[in-house]
Motif scaffolding. Structure first.
Motif, short mmCIF file in Angstrom:
data_model
loop_
_atom_site.label_atom_id
_atom_site.label_comp_id
_atom_site.label_asym_id
_atom_site.label_seq_id
_atom_site.Cartn_x
_atom_site.Cartn_y
_atom_site.Cartn_z
N SER A 283 0.80 -1.22 0.00
CA SER A 283 0.00 0.00 0.00
C SER A 283 0.84 1.27 0.00
N GLY A 284 2.10 1.18 0.41
CA GLY A 284 2.93 2.37 0.55
C GLY A 284 2.61 3.19 1.78
N LEU A 285 1.83 2.64 2.73
CA LEU A 285 1.38 3.39 3.90
C LEU A 285 2.16 3.01 5.17
N PHE A 286 3.33 2.46 5.03
CA PHE A 286 4.07 2.00 6.20
C PHE A 286 4.31 3.12 7.20
N LEU A 287 4.78 4.27 6.74
CA LEU A 287 5.10 5.36 7.67
C LEU A 287 3.85 5.86 8.38
N ALA A 291 3.32 5.60 12.37
CA ALA A 291 3.01 6.79 13.15
C ALA A 291 1.76 6.57 14.00
N ALA A 292 0.72 5.98 13.41
CA ALA A 292 -0.51 5.71 14.16
C ALA A 292 -0.25 4.75 15.31
N GLN A 293 0.56 3.74 15.06
CA GLN A 293 0.87 2.77 16.11
C GLN A 293 1.66 3.41 17.24
N ALA A 294 2.61 4.26 16.90
CA ALA A 294 3.40 4.92 17.93
C ALA A 294 2.54 5.83 18.79
N ALA A 330 -7.94 2.10 5.88
CA ALA A 330 -9.29 2.38 5.38
C ALA A 330 -9.38 3.74 4.71
N PHE A 331 -8.60 4.72 5.21
CA PHE A 331 -8.78 6.10 4.74
C PHE A 331 -7.53 6.71 4.13
N GLY A 332 -6.57 5.89 3.76
CA GLY A 332 -5.47 6.37 2.95
C GLY A 332 -4.37 7.11 3.67
N GLY A 333 -4.29 7.01 4.97
CA GLY A 333 -3.16 7.59 5.69
C GLY A 333 -3.21 9.09 5.85
N THR A 334 -4.39 9.69 5.86
CA THR A 334 -4.47 11.13 6.10
C THR A 334 -4.10 11.44 7.55
N VAL A 335 -3.73 12.68 7.81
CA VAL A 335 -3.37 13.07 9.18
C VAL A 335 -4.53 12.86 10.15
N PRO A 336 -5.77 13.26 9.80
CA PRO A 336 -6.88 12.98 10.70
C PRO A 336 -7.09 11.48 10.96
N ALA A 337 -6.89 10.67 9.92
CA ALA A 337 -7.06 9.22 10.09
C ALA A 337 -6.00 8.67 11.05
N LEU A 385 -15.57 6.81 12.22
CA LEU A 385 -14.58 7.83 11.86
C LEU A 385 -14.71 8.21 10.39
N GLY A 386 -15.17 7.29 9.57
CA GLY A 386 -15.35 7.61 8.14
C GLY A 386 -16.42 8.64 7.89
N LEU A 387 -17.28 8.87 8.87
CA LEU A 387 -18.34 9.88 8.72
C LEU A 387 -17.84 11.29 8.99
N ILE A 388 -16.64 11.40 9.57
CA ILE A 388 -16.09 12.73 9.92
C ILE A 388 -15.44 13.35 8.68
N PRO A 389 -15.79 14.55 8.32
CA PRO A 389 -15.18 15.19 7.15
C PRO A 389 -13.67 15.32 7.30
N GLY A 390 -12.96 15.01 6.23
CA GLY A 390 -11.51 15.17 6.22
C GLY A 390 -10.73 13.95 6.61
N VAL A 391 -11.40 12.92 7.15
CA VAL A 391 -10.68 11.70 7.55
C VAL A 391 -10.24 10.91 6.34
N ALA A 392 -11.15 10.71 5.40
CA ALA A 392 -10.80 9.97 4.20
C ALA A 392 -10.01 10.84 3.25
N SER A 393 -9.11 10.20 2.50
CA SER A 393 -8.28 10.96 1.55
C SER A 393 -9.07 11.32 0.30
#
Length: 393
Positions: A283-287, A291-294, A330-337, A385-393
């Motif tokens: 997916s290329g979302l490792f970082l 970050a989310a795990q940390a 689920a939401f592409g690694g956005t900062v809000p996600a 969380l998917g219902l919150i604006p800005g979470v999904a990329s």
């Protein structure tokens, strides 16, 4: 674990068995790592498609599966996790100052728990590998982090217990997880971790219910005289918080040790530096996942530090391998996600896990409550969380 004073020979033989097994395991690991690099996995593609004649692909799948609970799914992280676990066990045996948290839920049964888990992973993959097809993933990693190590921790060391744990884990956990993924998660578009973890607790309920009637199994918990979850006065230290957050990265595999976690992360980072697309299923979302795990590990330990002090253990690791990374995927690694998945997971998932575990019978390991919390919290939190604006990329 207690020893018999009048039988020093048996204790010496037990240590020799551990060292011989560790040496053979180390040789096997070196061979697998060499094979891994020879095979390569630069694109993050599925490394095995269920063809049993493909021995190289099967070996690579197995070593890759060791880091799959963290979503890394890369062989170097899995191999380094085993090396770090071995170092942590040796450090505990030698009473090093920086030995870290004792593995296998504080029991020190790391060789037995890890050995049974790896055997269960191998048996389960061989038994259910036929469900794979090219490009079709199945949660075959589940025996590694469910029935086998939990049964060893509850029933104690020994070949009979270890084999029973490995076989029951391989028989019950994978088909339950596969069914949950295919029949529930895919039709309802839920994160696949919901199905994988659901299969863990369903398979565990069946396995732990069954082994109570097996005549060769000892009484659960009879092998140790004292509980491992004694209050720890060091929880007020910031160093303890950082150490515990790091250890939580590998608690899912029943390691829960700083050496193991650090080694696994080194292996993952090195793999990312070589090929960024090789991790997290390409997916290329490792970082973003890291970050989310940390964030969720550190936040969870800080929020529930008093529970750690009171009980000696608290399941703050639960969102590290469920809610937080699932939200990122689920939401592409956005900062809000990253931030919302981490913070909400740290706040909700650990107490849910603890509440379920407290209500289990003594013959069921509390990990069942932990994975049940992973299922429930991920299935609820991620869609909300998917219902919150800005979470999904």
């Amino acid at each position: 674990m207690t020893t018999t004073v009048g039988r020093p020979g048996s204790t010496l033989r037990r240590y020799r068995v551990e060292y011989v097994a560790g040496g053979l395991g180390g040789i096997l690991l070196v061979v697998l790592v060499a094979w891994m690099f020879a095979a390569g996995n630069e694109s993050g593609r599925q490394v095995w498609d269920g063809r049993y004649a493909d021995a190289r692909g099967l070996a690579l799948w197995l070593i890759t599966s060791i880091s799959e609970p963290q979503y890394y799914a890369v062989a170097s992280a899995g191999a380094c996790l085993l090396v770090g676990g071995a170092i942590g066990h040796l450090a505990d045996r030698k009473s090093w100052k920086w030995r870290g948290f004792v593995q296998a839920c504080g029991t020190g049964l790391w060789p037995w728990a890890a050995g049974s888990a790896l055997l269960s992973l191998s048996l389960g993959t061989i038994a259910w590998g036929w469900t794979l097809e090219p490009g079709v993933w199945q949660p075959l990693f589940v025996p590694l982090v469910s029935v086998a190590p939990a049964m060893v921790v509850l029933y104690g060391p020994g070949r009979i217990v270890g084999l029973t744990a490995a076989i029951t884990g391989a028989l019950f956990a994978p088909p339950a997880s596969i069914a949950a993924v295919d029949l529930v998660c895919k039709p309802l578009e839920l994160p696949l971790v919901v199905g994988a973890t659901s299969g863990m607790w369903i398979g565990a309920l069946v396995a732990f219910s069954l082994v109570r009637f097996l005549p060769w199994m000892p009484a659960p918990g009879a092998w140790r005289a004292a509980k491992a979850d004694d209050p720890d006065p060091r929880t007020a230290s910031w160093l303890w918080v950082l150490r515990r957050a790091l250890a939580d990265f590998t608690e899912a595999q029943f390691f829960g040790n700083e050496w193991a976690s650090a080694a696994m992360l080194v292996g993952a980072v090195v793999a990312y530096a070589i090929s960024p697309s090789a991790l997290v299923y390409g997916s290329g979302l490792f970082l973003a996942v890291l970050a989310a795990q940390a964030v969720t590990a550190l936040t969870g330990v800080l929020i529930w530090r008093r529970r750690w002090h009171a009980h000696g253990f608290y399941p703050t690791f639960v969102p590290v391998v469920s809610v937080a990374p699932a939200t990122v995927l689920a939401f592409g690694g956005t900062v809000p996600a990253v931030l919302l998945g981490a913070l909400v997971g740290a706040l909700i998932a650990p107490p849910v896990a603890a509440a379920i575990s407290r209500r289990l019978p003594a013959s069921f390991h509390p990990f069942i409550g932990n994975v049940a919390s992973m299922s429930v919290c991920t299935a609820v939190i991620v869609p909300v969380l998917g219902l919150i604006p800005g979470v999904a990329s």
